[in-house]
Motif scaffolding. Structure first.
Motif, PDB file in Angstrom:
ATOM      1  N   GLN A  58      26.040 -35.154  69.405  1.00  0.00           N
ATOM      2  CA  GLN A  58      25.425 -34.047  70.139  1.00  0.00           C
ATOM      3  C   GLN A  58      23.907 -33.980  69.991  1.00  0.00           C
ATOM      4  O   GLN A  58      23.236 -33.268  70.751  1.00  0.00           O
ATOM      5  CB  GLN A  58      26.050 -32.721  69.685  1.00  0.00           C
ATOM      6  CG  GLN A  58      27.525 -32.615  69.997  1.00  0.00           C
ATOM      7  CD  GLN A  58      27.826 -32.790  71.478  1.00  0.00           C
ATOM      8  OE1 GLN A  58      27.296 -32.056  72.314  1.00  0.00           O
ATOM      9  NE2 GLN A  58      28.651 -33.781  71.798  1.00  0.00           N
ATOM     10  N   SER A  59      23.354 -34.710  69.034  1.00  0.00           N
ATOM     11  CA  SER A  59      21.892 -34.719  68.888  1.00  0.00           C
ATOM     12  C   SER A  59      21.214 -35.542  69.981  1.00  0.00           C
ATOM     13  O   SER A  59      19.994 -35.501  70.123  1.00  0.00           O
ATOM     14  CB  SER A  59      21.508 -35.268  67.506  1.00  0.00           C
ATOM     15  OG  SER A  59      22.016 -36.575  67.333  1.00  0.00           O
ATOM     16  N   VAL A  60      22.011 -36.288  70.739  1.00  0.00           N
ATOM     17  CA  VAL A  60      21.485 -37.092  71.849  1.00  0.00           C
ATOM     18  C   VAL A  60      22.057 -36.538  73.142  1.00  0.00           C
ATOM     19  O   VAL A  60      23.257 -36.274  73.242  1.00  0.00           O
ATOM     20  CB  VAL A  60      21.885 -38.578  71.689  1.00  0.00           C
ATOM     21  CG1 VAL A  60      21.332 -39.415  72.843  1.00  0.00           C
ATOM     22  CG2 VAL A  60      21.388 -39.117  70.354  1.00  0.00           C
ATOM     23  N   LYS A  61      21.216 -36.335  74.146  1.00  0.00           N
ATOM     24  CA  LYS A  61      21.686 -35.800  75.422  1.00  0.00           C
ATOM     25  C   LYS A  61      22.760 -36.701  76.023  1.00  0.00           C
ATOM     26  O   LYS A  61      22.716 -37.913  75.902  1.00  0.00           O
ATOM     27  CB  LYS A  61      20.521 -35.678  76.398  1.00  0.00           C
ATOM     28  CG  LYS A  61      19.530 -34.573  76.058  1.00  0.00           C
ATOM     29  CD  LYS A  61      18.467 -34.457  77.143  1.00  0.00           C
ATOM     30  CE  LYS A  61      17.521 -33.297  76.854  1.00  0.00           C
ATOM     31  NZ  LYS A  61      16.489 -33.164  77.914  1.00  0.00           N
ATOM     32  N   ARG A  62      23.716 -36.075  76.710  1.00  0.00           N
ATOM     33  CA  ARG A  62      24.822 -36.843  77.268  1.00  0.00           C
ATOM     34  C   ARG A  62      24.329 -37.870  78.286  1.00  0.00           C
ATOM     35  O   ARG A  62      24.846 -38.991  78.346  1.00  0.00           O
ATOM     36  CB  ARG A  62      25.849 -35.913  77.922  1.00  0.00           C
ATOM     37  CG  ARG A  62      27.074 -36.666  78.414  1.00  0.00           C
ATOM     38  CD  ARG A  62      28.235 -35.754  78.716  1.00  0.00           C
ATOM     39  NE  ARG A  62      28.027 -34.947  79.905  1.00  0.00           N
ATOM     40  CZ  ARG A  62      28.970 -34.185  80.460  1.00  0.00           C
ATOM     41  NH1 ARG A  62      30.171 -34.127  79.903  1.00  0.00           N
ATOM     42  NH2 ARG A  62      28.723 -33.468  81.540  1.00  0.00           N
ATOM     43  N   SER A  63      23.341 -37.521  79.080  1.00  0.00           N
ATOM     44  CA  SER A  63      22.821 -38.465  80.069  1.00  0.00           C
ATOM     45  C   SER A  63      22.237 -39.699  79.394  1.00  0.00           C
ATOM     46  O   SER A  63      22.396 -40.827  79.889  1.00  0.00           O
ATOM     47  CB  SER A  63      21.764 -37.784  80.934  1.00  0.00           C
ATOM     48  OG  SER A  63      20.744 -37.222  80.125  1.00  0.00           O
ATOM     49  N   LEU A  64      21.594 -39.520  78.242  1.00  0.00           N
ATOM     50  CA  LEU A  64      21.039 -40.660  77.519  1.00  0.00           C
ATOM     51  C   LEU A  64      22.150 -41.469  76.865  1.00  0.00           C
ATOM     52  O   LEU A  64      22.108 -42.712  76.847  1.00  0.00           O
ATOM     53  CB  LEU A  64      20.043 -40.179  76.459  1.00  0.00           C
ATOM     54  CG  LEU A  64      19.404 -41.276  75.587  1.00  0.00           C
ATOM     55  CD1 LEU A  64      18.686 -42.306  76.453  1.00  0.00           C
ATOM     56  CD2 LEU A  64      18.440 -40.652  74.576  1.00  0.00           C
ATOM     57  N   ARG A  65      23.172 -40.787  76.337  1.00  0.00           N
ATOM     58  CA  ARG A  65      24.306 -41.503  75.740  1.00  0.00           C
ATOM     59  C   ARG A  65      24.984 -42.405  76.774  1.00  0.00           C
ATOM     60  O   ARG A  65      25.432 -43.511  76.448  1.00  0.00           O
ATOM     61  CB  ARG A  65      25.326 -40.503  75.196  1.00  0.00           C
ATOM     62  CG  ARG A  65      25.007 -39.985  73.803  1.00  0.00           C
ATOM     63  CD  ARG A  65      26.047 -38.971  73.359  1.00  0.00           C
ATOM     64  NE  ARG A  65      25.709 -37.628  73.769  1.00  0.00           N
ATOM     65  CZ  ARG A  65      26.575 -36.683  74.082  1.00  0.00           C
ATOM     66  NH1 ARG A  65      27.875 -36.946  74.056  1.00  0.00           N
ATOM     67  NH2 ARG A  65      26.182 -35.486  74.426  1.00  0.00           N
ATOM     68  N   ALA A  66      25.052 -41.943  78.015  1.00  0.00           N
ATOM     69  CA  ALA A  66      25.661 -42.747  79.069  1.00  0.00           C
ATOM     70  C   ALA A  66      24.873 -44.037  79.294  1.00  0.00           C
ATOM     71  O   ALA A  66      25.455 -45.121  79.434  1.00  0.00           O
ATOM     72  CB  ALA A  66      25.738 -41.940  80.365  1.00  0.00           C
TER      73      ALA A  66
END
Length: 501
Positions: free
Chosen positions: A328-336
Motif C-alpha cells: 500500500q505504500s506504492v500507488k496501485r497504478s505504479l504497482r501495475a
C-alpha cells in the motif's frame, strides 16, 4: 424494504484508507442475524463469520484443491498419466473447445444461478474425466473419453468463472493480491498432494510407464469430495465484508439481462480487449511443459517429482506476488507498471533458458528405440529440474498478474464475473488449439517458440491498458453503470452523507 435493497447489492464504497482490512478483530461491522454471521473463538482465536470473504475464499480454494488441483496433478504427468499423449490431447482439445464457449458465457450462468450451484455442478466434470481415463486402461472407449472432455469443458468453464468472481470481487481493493495468494497456495496444494500420489505409487518405476489404476481411483475420490464441498458455500448476496459493505449484484437478473451484461462489460472498459492476448496465452505453455518436456524426457517417478516441484514453486510465487501486488505504500497504478516490467524480464530470462534446453532433443530423438528417459539419479538432471521449477514460478506470476489487473478494473461482482468469463473462455481457445497441434505432433521447437512469441507479444499489446487504465481507486458510480442499482440502494448506513453525491 430499504434493508432488503441494501442486502441485495451493497458493494465496497469506502476509500482504501477507510477499510478495516482484517476479517476478524475487535472492530466488526453490524452483521445480520443468522448462523452465517456468528463469530466464534477457536483455540483462543477469533474466527470470521461464515459469510465473510476470507472464509468463503478458503472454501472455494479447497473445492479447487480437490477438483482442478487433482486434474493439474494428473495432467502434469503428461498425457493424463499415459505414455502416449494422443488420447489426452484429443480429450483436452474437446475440453478446451467447449470450455471456450462456456467460459465466455460463464459469467451469465454465475450471475443467474449463483456461485454455489455453479461450482458444485462444475466439480462433477472432473470426476467423469478421471473415470474415463481409468476405464480406457481396460477397454477402447474413445467415445466416452471425448464425451468426458466435452462435459469437463462445460463444467470447468462454469467452475472457474465462479471461482474468479469470488476471488476478484469479494475482497476490498487493498487485498486482492493477498486473496489471490491465499487461493493459489491452497489450490496448488491439491496439485502437490496429487503429485505425491503417483510419486509414491511409482517410486520404483524407472521407465516411462502409464500410472497405476490406483492413482486414477485416488484422484476420482478426491474430485468427488470437492464437488460435494461446493454445496457448503454461500452465494454472493450473503457476503458481508469487514467494513460492512457487500458485493454489487443485479437485483433480479434474467438470461437476457446477463447476455446484455457481456456487452455492457466491454462498453464500460473497452481497453480490456487489449488483455485478451494475455488471456489467450495463459494456458498455451502447459502443453509444451507437460507433454513436450516432462512426459517426453523423464521416467515415471521423475515426472511425478518434477510435477511436485512445479506446483510447490507456484505456491511460493503466489505468496510473493500476492504480497507485493498489495504493497500500500506504492500507488496501485505504479504497482501495475512495475508488475508489467517484471513479467517482461521474467519472460525473456526463463524462456531464454528454456530454449537452450529445448535444443538438446526432438520428437525423433525421444521416440528412438535406444532413448533412455532421464531419472533423478541421472547426470545432468539438476539443470532441467530447476528450469521446470522456474516454469512453475512463472505460471503463478502470470496468472496472478492477470487476475490482479482484472480486479483493478472493477469491484463489481457482476462485472467481475464477465471479465473472468472472457478470461477463461479466451484462455481455453488457446488451450484447444495448442492441444490439437500437439496431437498432430508439431515439433517441440515450434511449440516452444510459439510460447515465447505469444507471451512476449501479449505483454506488449496489454501495455496500454496496464499503463493508462488501471487507477488507484474505482469509484462506486462507475461500478454501478449497467446495473439497476442506485447509489442510495448500495450505500451502507454508516455513509448516509454520500447519498446524492
Amino acid at each position: 424494504m430499504a434493508t432488503e435493497n441494501k442486502n441485495m447489492g451493497v458493494d465496497e464504497l469506502a476509500t482504501p484508507h477507510e477499510h478495516n482490512d482484517q476479517d476478524h478483530g475487535p472492530q466488526t461491522p453490524d452483521l445480520p442475524q443468522g448462523w452465517m454471521y456468528r463469530q466464534r473463538r477457536i483455540f483462543g482465536l477469533n474466527v470470521p463469520w461464515y459469510a465473510s470473504p476470507r472464509v468463503q475464499l478458503v472454501m472455494v480454494a479447497f473445492v479447487c484443491f480437490m477438483c482442478p488441483g487433482m486434474f493439474n496433478a494428473l495432467g502434469g504427468m503428461g498425457g493424463g498419466g499415459r505414455t502416449d499423449a494422443t488420447l489426452a490431447d484429443n480429450m483436452n482439445t474437446a475440453l478446451y473447445a467447449t470450455f471456450a464457449v462456456f467460459g465466455i458465457f460463464g459469467g451469465t450462468f454465475v450471475n443467474r444461478l449463483g456461485v454455489k450451484w455453479t461450482l458444485a455442478f462444475g466439480g462433477t466434470g472432473y470426476c467423469i474425466y478421471a473415470i474415463s481415463l481409468l476405464v480406457s486402461l481396460y477397454a477402447d472407449v474413445e467415445g466416452f473419453n471425448i464425451f468426458a472432455g466435452v462435459f469437463l469443458g462445460i463444467c470447468a468453464g462454469l467452475l472457474w468463472t465462479a471461482q474468479g468472481t469470488i476471488m476478484i470481487s469479494y475482497p476490498s481493493e487493498d487485498k486482492k493480491g493477498t486473496y489471490f495468494a491465499w487461493f493459489w497456495g491452497i489450490f496448488n496444494m491439491g496439485a502437490v498432494i496429487g503429485s505425491l500420489i503417483p510419486l509414491g505409487q511409482n517410486i520404483n518405476i524407472t521407465t516411462n510407464a502409464t500410472v497405476s489404476p490406483g492413482t486414477y481411483i485416488g484422484f476420482i475420490v478426491l474430485m468427488a469430495i470437492g464437488a460435494v464441498l461446493a454445496l457448503c458455500l454461500c452465494n454472493a448476496n450473503d457476503i458481508v465484508r469487514p467494513d460492512g459493505t457487500r458485493v454489487i449484484l443485479m437485483k433480479n437478473p434474467s438470461w437476457q439481462s446477463e447476455l446484455m451484461g457481456l456487452w455492457e462489460t466491454l462498453r464500460f472498459e473497452p481497453f480490456v480487449i487489449l488483455l485478451f492476448p494475455m488471456f489467450f496465452s495463459s494456458n498455451w505453455f502447459y502443453v509444451y511443459q507437460q507433454n513436450g518436456m516432462n512426459s517426453a524426457h523423464f521416467d515415471t517417478r521423475t515426472k511425478a517429482l518434477n510435477n511436485l516441484l512445479y506446483y510447490l514453486a507456484q505456491i511460493g510465487a503466489a505468496a510473493i506476488w500476492g504480497i507485493l501486488l498489495d504493497v500500500q505504500s506504492v500507488k496501485r497504478s505504479l504497482r501495475a507498471k512495475v508488475t508489467w516490467a517484471v513479467l517482461f524480464v521474467l519472460t525473456m530470462a526463463i524462456w531464454g533458458g528454456g530454449y537452450a534446453y529445448e535444443k538438446t532433443y526432438t520428437r525423433a530423438t525421444v521416440g528412438a528405440a535406444d532413448f533412455q528417459s532421464t531419472d533423478w539419479t541421472s547426470h545432468g538432471y539438476v539443470g532441467p529440474m530447476f528450469l521446470y521449477i522456474f516454469y512453475g514460478f512463472y505460471d503463478a506470476a502470470w496468472q496472478a498478474s492477470i487476475y490482479w489487473f482484472m480486479g483493478a478494473l472493477s469491484n463489481s461482482g457482476r462485472r467481475s464475473a464477465n471479465y473472468v468469463g472472457f478470461y477463461k473462455g479466451i484462455q481455453s481457445v488457446g488451450a484447444a488449439i495448442v492441444n490439437n497441434l500437439d496431437a498432430r505432433k508439431l515439433s517441440y521447437e515450434k511449440e516452444f517458440i510459439s510460447n515465447w512469441v505469444l507471451l512476449s507479444a501479449s505483454l506488449i499489446v496489454a501495455a496500454p491498458v496496464i499503463f493508462l487504465k488501471i487507477r488507484d481507486h474505482v469509484d462506486v458510480e462507475d461500478d454501478l453503470a449497467g446495473t439497476d442499482e442506485t447509489l442510495a440502494d448500495v450505500l451502507p448506513a454508516e455513509h448516509p452523507e454520500k447519498v446524492g453525491a
